[in-house]
Design a protein around this motif. Structure first.
Motif, PDB file in Angstrom:
ATOM      1  N   GLU A   1       0.825  -1.209   0.000  1.00  0.00           N
ATOM      2  CA  GLU A   1       0.000   0.000   0.000  1.00  0.00           C
ATOM      3  C   GLU A   1       0.859   1.259   0.000  1.00  0.00           C
ATOM      4  OE1 GLU A   1      -2.663  -0.262   3.274  1.00  0.00           O
ATOM      5  OE2 GLU A   1      -3.975  -1.765   2.319  1.00  0.00           O
ATOM      6  N   ALA A   2       1.933   1.256   0.776  1.00  0.00           N
ATOM      7  CA  ALA A   2       2.827   2.417   0.805  1.00  0.00           C
ATOM      8  C   ALA A   2       3.502   2.615  -0.542  1.00  0.00           C
ATOM      9  CB  ALA A   2       3.864   2.237   1.909  1.00  0.00           C
ATOM     10  N   ARG A   3       3.926   1.513  -1.157  1.00  0.00           N
ATOM     11  CA  ARG A   3       4.594   1.592  -2.462  1.00  0.00           C
ATOM     12  C   ARG A   3       3.640   2.095  -3.536  1.00  0.00           C
ATOM     13  NH1 ARG A   3       9.059   2.373  -5.451  1.00  0.00           N
ATOM     14  NH2 ARG A   3       9.213   0.950  -7.227  1.00  0.00           N
ATOM     15  N   ILE A   4       2.399   1.621  -3.537  1.00  0.00           N
ATOM     16  CA  ILE A   4       1.423   2.046  -4.538  1.00  0.00           C
ATOM     17  C   ILE A   4       1.101   3.525  -4.380  1.00  0.00           C
ATOM     18  CG2 ILE A   4      -0.978   1.766  -5.278  1.00  0.00           C
ATOM     19  CD1 ILE A   4      -0.670  -1.230  -4.651  1.00  0.00           C
ATOM     20  N   ARG A   5       0.958   4.002  -3.144  1.00  0.00           N
ATOM     21  CA  ARG A   5       0.698   5.428  -2.929  1.00  0.00           C
ATOM     22  C   ARG A   5       1.838   6.282  -3.477  1.00  0.00           C
ATOM     23  NH1 ARG A   5      -1.311   3.736   2.202  1.00  0.00           N
ATOM     24  NH2 ARG A   5       0.715   4.233   3.161  1.00  0.00           N
ATOM     25  N   GLU A   6       3.051   5.820  -3.258  1.00  0.00           N
ATOM     26  CA  GLU A   6       4.226   6.559  -3.749  1.00  0.00           C
ATOM     27  C   GLU A   6       4.233   6.627  -5.277  1.00  0.00           C
ATOM     28  OE1 GLU A   6       9.030   5.807  -4.179  1.00  0.00           O
ATOM     29  OE2 GLU A   6       7.899   4.661  -2.670  1.00  0.00           O
ATOM     30  N   ILE A   7       3.957   5.493  -5.927  1.00  0.00           N
ATOM     31  CA  ILE A   7       3.982   5.450  -7.390  1.00  0.00           C
ATOM     32  C   ILE A   7       2.846   6.278  -7.976  1.00  0.00           C
ATOM     33  CG2 ILE A   7       3.755   3.943  -9.390  1.00  0.00           C
ATOM     34  CD1 ILE A   7       5.060   1.736  -7.695  1.00  0.00           C
ATOM     35  N   PHE A   8       1.646   6.192  -7.382  1.00  0.00           N
ATOM     36  CA  PHE A   8       0.521   6.967  -7.888  1.00  0.00           C
ATOM     37  C   PHE A   8       0.788   8.465  -7.766  1.00  0.00           C
ATOM     38  CE2 PHE A   8      -3.807   5.046  -8.830  1.00  0.00           C
ATOM     39  CZ  PHE A   8      -3.253   3.947  -9.474  1.00  0.00           C
ATOM     40  N   ALA A   9       1.470   8.870  -6.716  1.00  0.00           N
ATOM     41  CA  ALA A   9       1.834  10.283  -6.578  1.00  0.00           C
ATOM     42  C   ALA A   9       2.806  10.688  -7.689  1.00  0.00           C
ATOM     43  CB  ALA A   9       2.446  10.541  -5.206  1.00  0.00           C
TER      44      ALA A   9
ATOM     45  N   ILE B   1      -1.599   4.614 -15.704  1.00  0.00           N
ATOM     46  CA  ILE B   1      -1.685   3.399 -14.886  1.00  0.00           C
ATOM     47  C   ILE B   1      -0.715   2.350 -15.420  1.00  0.00           C
ATOM     48  CG2 ILE B   1      -3.190   1.486 -14.217  1.00  0.00           C
ATOM     49  CD1 ILE B   1      -5.505   3.562 -14.264  1.00  0.00           C
ATOM     50  N   GLY B   2      -0.630   2.226 -16.760  1.00  0.00           N
ATOM     51  CA  GLY B   2       0.310   1.281 -17.346  1.00  0.00           C
ATOM     52  C   GLY B   2       1.754   1.611 -16.981  1.00  0.00           C
ATOM     53  N   ILE B   3       2.077   2.891 -16.969  1.00  0.00           N
ATOM     54  CA  ILE B   3       3.421   3.318 -16.564  1.00  0.00           C
ATOM     55  C   ILE B   3       3.637   3.013 -15.081  1.00  0.00           C
ATOM     56  CG2 ILE B   3       4.920   5.323 -16.262  1.00  0.00           C
ATOM     57  CD1 ILE B   3       3.491   6.532 -18.745  1.00  0.00           C
ATOM     58  N   ALA B   4       2.600   3.276 -14.260  1.00  0.00           N
ATOM     59  CA  ALA B   4       2.707   2.994 -12.824  1.00  0.00           C
ATOM     60  C   ALA B   4       2.928   1.508 -12.576  1.00  0.00           C
ATOM     61  CB  ALA B   4       1.442   3.471 -12.110  1.00  0.00           C
ATOM     62  N   ARG B   5       2.244   0.660 -13.333  1.00  0.00           N
ATOM     63  CA  ARG B   5       2.423  -0.793 -13.170  1.00  0.00           C
ATOM     64  C   ARG B   5       3.858  -1.197 -13.499  1.00  0.00           C
ATOM     65  NH1 ARG B   5      -0.831  -4.707 -17.110  1.00  0.00           N
ATOM     66  NH2 ARG B   5       0.362  -3.435 -18.581  1.00  0.00           N
ATOM     67  N   ALA B   6       4.420  -0.598 -14.549  1.00  0.00           N
ATOM     68  CA  ALA B   6       5.804  -0.906 -14.906  1.00  0.00           C
ATOM     69  C   ALA B   6       6.762  -0.439 -13.808  1.00  0.00           C
ATOM     70  CB  ALA B   6       6.163  -0.251 -16.241  1.00  0.00           C
ATOM     71  N   LEU B   7       6.479   0.713 -13.207  1.00  0.00           N
ATOM     72  CA  LEU B   7       7.339   1.234 -12.140  1.00  0.00           C
ATOM     73  C   LEU B   7       7.235   0.393 -10.870  1.00  0.00           C
ATOM     74  CD1 LEU B   7       6.702   5.065 -12.492  1.00  0.00           C
ATOM     75  CD2 LEU B   7       8.696   3.786 -13.281  1.00  0.00           C
ATOM     76  N   ALA B   8       6.090  -0.248 -10.671  1.00  0.00           N
ATOM     77  CA  ALA B   8       5.894  -1.035  -9.453  1.00  0.00           C
ATOM     78  C   ALA B   8       6.910  -2.166  -9.335  1.00  0.00           C
ATOM     79  CB  ALA B   8       4.471  -1.594  -9.413  1.00  0.00           C
ATOM     80  N   ALA B   9       7.357  -2.680 -10.469  1.00  0.00           N
ATOM     81  CA  ALA B   9       8.345  -3.762 -10.443  1.00  0.00           C
ATOM     82  C   ALA B   9       9.734  -3.260 -10.082  1.00  0.00           C
ATOM     83  CB  ALA B   9       8.382  -4.461 -11.800  1.00  0.00           C
ATOM     84  N   ASP B  10       9.893  -1.931 -10.026  1.00  0.00           N
ATOM     85  CA  ASP B  10      11.172  -1.307  -9.672  1.00  0.00           C
ATOM     86  C   ASP B  10      12.253  -1.624 -10.699  1.00  0.00           C
ATOM     87  OD1 ASP B  10      12.526   0.456  -8.033  1.00  0.00           O
ATOM     88  OD2 ASP B  10      13.388  -1.122  -6.791  1.00  0.00           O
ATOM     89  N   ALA B  11      11.842  -1.763 -11.975  1.00  0.00           N
ATOM     90  CA  ALA B  11      12.803  -2.019 -13.045  1.00  0.00           C
ATOM     91  C   ALA B  11      13.562  -0.741 -13.383  1.00  0.00           C
ATOM     92  CB  ALA B  11      12.074  -2.544 -14.284  1.00  0.00           C
ATOM     93  N   SER B  12      14.771  -0.903 -13.895  1.00  0.00           N
ATOM     94  CA  SER B  12      15.587   0.252 -14.259  1.00  0.00           C
ATOM     95  C   SER B  12      15.477   0.596 -15.743  1.00  0.00           C
ATOM     96  CB  SER B  12      17.054  -0.008 -13.914  1.00  0.00           C
ATOM     97  OG  SER B  12      17.536  -1.160 -14.605  1.00  0.00           O
TER      98      SER B  12
END
Length: 322
Positions: A128-136, A160-171
């Motif tokens: 939940e903390a990670r998702i809030r950070e990415i959505f911001a 949202i698609g970009i946020a999903r990609a960022l959620a994996a913490d890929a570089s």
């Protein structure tokens, strides 16, 4: 500069047809062996007409297709190309159609939680903390998390698609036509967002697009693909302002420009070679006014032209004079 991505002899061949014993009767080489290094923090634009191998290359890079030959290294570590799960934490895909790339039966929260749970094993509070950070970071409201994909506009769905990609913490992000399905005003918003995220998160982009103006605006370097091979690569401003390969000039001349009438840049009937019966020499020779017998019999190498650009051409276009 540290290499974020390195390709060594990466290629893809597809079997075609089946004989009596189930063996393929022919093959199509969709991507010829590619050697490529992308420095960390760079945006590499990849352009070329339909069928040149852009999407096949992208799918190999994220593990959706196994390569026929070659290797992939991310930040010096070789990936096991036979194991698709090896890619998830290192490189992610942002798809062209943002809405169809999201599971219509899952809420956005479920979509976002999947990589956090399966790739990183995060507990609920951490997720939940990670998702809030990415959505911001992508300028989305948290109330969107309990909605379904069909409830969003194209621009919101792409965020949202970009946020999903960022959620994996890929570089590294593979951006496959990320704005082509969006209105022009929304395109600018998404491109500005991608630029902000790149600086904030130290990301590396491979930006695939048919829109040459967009690629030139966002890319540091541009790689031009034709018939499965890189035929020119160099700084973005230089490649289209002063192309060295005749195919790159053809692409630039084909792009519509406001105030300029549409004209055919080459003769009618000019087509890509037959992939089942490729020509023996340069694949572009049949469409090139500069082609000689050498071009029709020998495949040119991707060589330095002396001005920071590399081109696979025996008779490159002249460099501009100072």
């Amino acid at each position: 500069m540290t290499a974020a991505l390195r390709l060594d002899g990466l290629s893809k061949t597809f079997p075609v047809g089946r004989g009596w014993l189930g063996k393929p009767t022919a093959s199509v080489k969709a991507v010829h062996p590619i050697d490529l290094t992308v420095p960390r923090g760079e945006t590499l634009g990849i352009v070329g007409e339909s069928g040149c191998g852009k999407s096949t290359l992208a799918r190999m890079l994220v593990g959706l297709l196994p390569p026929s030959t070659g290797s992939i290294e991310i930040e010096g570590a070789a990936l096991d190309t036979a194991d698709p799960t090896a890619f998830g934490k290192r490189i992610q895909y942002v798809f062209q159609d943002p809405i169809s790339s999201l599971n219509p039966r899952k809420t956005i929260r479920q979509v976002m939680e999947a990589p956090l749970r399966h790739l990183h094993g995060m507990k609920r509070a951490e997720r939940e903390a990670r998702i809030r950070e990415i959505f911001a970071d992508v300028n989305l409201r948290e109330e969107f998390l309990d909605r379904y994909p069909h409830e969003f506009s194209g621009g919101q769905a792409q965020r949202i698609g970009i946020a999903r990609a960022l959620a994996a913490d890929a570089s590294i992000l593979i951006l496959d036509e990320p704005v082509s399905a969006l209105d022009v005003s929304v395109q600018a918003q998404v491109l500005n967002l991608l630029a902000d995220l790149k600086g904030k998160r130290d990301l590396t982009y491979l930006f695939i697009s048919h829109d040459l103006a967009v690629v030139e605006a966002v890319a540091d370097r541009i790689a031009v693909l034709y018939f499965g091979s890189v035929v020119e690569i160099g700084p973005a401003a230089q490649v289209f302002a002063a192309p060295r390969h005749p195919y790159t000039k053809l692409l630039a001349d084909s792009a519509p420009v406001v105030g300029r009438p549409l004209t055919a840049p080459e003769a009618k009937g000019s087509e890509l070679p037959d992939p089942l019966n490729p020509p023996p020499g340069c694949a572009f020779a049949a469409r090139c006014l500069r082609a000689t017998e050498q071009c029709r019999s020998t495949v040119p190498r991707l060589d330095d032209t002396g001005d920071g650009t590399r081109a696979a051409c025996f008779h490159p276009l002249d460099a501009p004079t100072a």
